[in-house]
Design a protein around this motif. Structure first.
Motif, PDB file in Angstrom:
ATOM      1  N   VAL A 135      78.289 109.521  30.286  1.00 14.12           N
ATOM      2  CA  VAL A 135      78.730 110.383  29.189  1.00 14.12           C
ATOM      3  C   VAL A 135      79.243 109.503  28.048  1.00 14.12           C
ATOM      4  O   VAL A 135      79.750 108.403  28.272  1.00 14.12           O
ATOM      5  N   SER A 136      79.093 110.021  26.848  1.00  8.88           N
ATOM      6  CA  SER A 136      79.503 109.263  25.664  1.00  8.88           C
ATOM      7  C   SER A 136      79.906 110.240  24.567  1.00  8.88           C
ATOM      8  O   SER A 136      79.881 111.462  24.758  1.00  8.88           O
ATOM      9  N   GLN A 138      78.214 110.847  21.996  1.00 13.27           N
ATOM     10  CA  GLN A 138      77.015 111.577  21.592  1.00 13.27           C
ATOM     11  C   GLN A 138      76.602 112.615  22.636  1.00 13.27           C
ATOM     12  O   GLN A 138      76.093 113.681  22.299  1.00 13.27           O
ATOM     13  N   GLN A 139      76.801 112.318  23.916  1.00 13.06           N
ATOM     14  CA  GLN A 139      76.454 113.253  24.994  1.00 13.06           C
ATOM     15  C   GLN A 139      77.647 113.345  25.932  1.00 13.06           C
ATOM     16  O   GLN A 139      77.854 112.500  26.796  1.00 13.06           O
ATOM     17  N   ARG A 140      78.421 114.398  25.744  1.00 15.13           N
ATOM     18  CA  ARG A 140      79.678 114.533  26.454  1.00 15.13           C
ATOM     19  C   ARG A 140      79.545 115.198  27.827  1.00 15.13           C
ATOM     20  O   ARG A 140      80.521 115.270  28.556  1.00 15.13           O
ATOM     21  N   HIS A 142      77.354 115.585  31.526  1.00 15.55           N
ATOM     22  CA  HIS A 142      76.345 115.069  32.456  1.00 15.55           C
ATOM     23  C   HIS A 142      76.283 116.001  33.663  1.00 15.55           C
ATOM     24  O   HIS A 142      77.305 116.254  34.321  1.00 15.55           O
TER      25      HIS A 142
END
Length: 218
Positions: A135-136, A138-140, A142
């Protein structure tokens, strides 16, 4: 119900060991079947605004924890009933020895089913690594899939109850069969005949001598 007419070909100890080992192997098969039938638990690992990673379930997926554990108890209870009926058919060895072997074997079957089921489910679905979830900013989110649960909880009491339920079911079914048996020896070997046991006769004619006449009164 008639008693056994021939002595058993195996000793009581060997018969008990056969029951225990057979139930342990049957429990392993139940565990593999459970791992194939039990529904997994779907969820997500999300990144919070504070930068922490948290795990959450999707919708009603958390109910699968209960469903999978109940499925394990149900399968083991069915195995316990079948085992009790099958062991009761071993007529020559009916009695406390096989009853104890049935209870111990059912407990061992529950343990082997839980162990094999958990192992196969882990191999099938893997372990959830929350810290390593990709997860980051940009993409929180998973998406993850967790292996089903074997027990209703992780406390020693919950685990003990789950393991003892099949043994209690098997012992109860065997006890009911013993209570319903009309013979005190359960039809096992050696047969025990009692003086007051039914002879199968419909009736018996008994000759009663005539009463002596009463002496004349003075």
């Amino acid at each position: 119900m008639t008693a056994a007419t021939h002595p058993p070909r195996t000793s009581a100890i060997r018969a008990a060991l056969t029951v225990v080992v057979g139930l342990a192997l049957a429990g392993a098969l139940v565990g593999a079947l459970w791992a194939w039938l039990a529904p997994p638990v779907k969820g997500v690992v999300a990144l919070t605004r504070a930068g922490d990673k948290i795990k959450a379930h999707i919708g009603m997926e958390a109910d699968n924890w209960f469903t999978s554990a109940f499925l394990m108890v149900g399968l083991l209870s069915v195995l316990a009933v079948i085992a009790a009926v099958a062991v009761w058919q071993w007529k020559t060895h009916r009695g406390p020895v096989l009853a104890a072997a049935l209870a111990a074997g059912s407990l061992l079957a529950a343990a082997s089913a839980a162990g094999i089921g958990a192992l196969v489910a882990h191999l099938r679905y893997g372990a959830v690594d929350i810290a390593g979830a990709p997860v980051s900013e940009q993409q929180r989110v998973h998406y993850i899939t967790e292996a089903p649960s074997v027990f209703f909880g992780h406390s020693p009491l919950q685990i003990a109850v789950s393991l003892l339920v099949p043994a209690a079911v098997a012992a109860t079914v065997y006890l009911l069969a013993a209570v319903a048996c009309p013979r005190d020896d359960l039809g096992a070997w050696p047969p025990v005949e009692y003086p007051g046991s039914p002879t199968g006769r419909i009736g018996t004619a008994v000759s009663v001598p005539a009463a002596a006449p009463a002496p004349p009164s003075p």
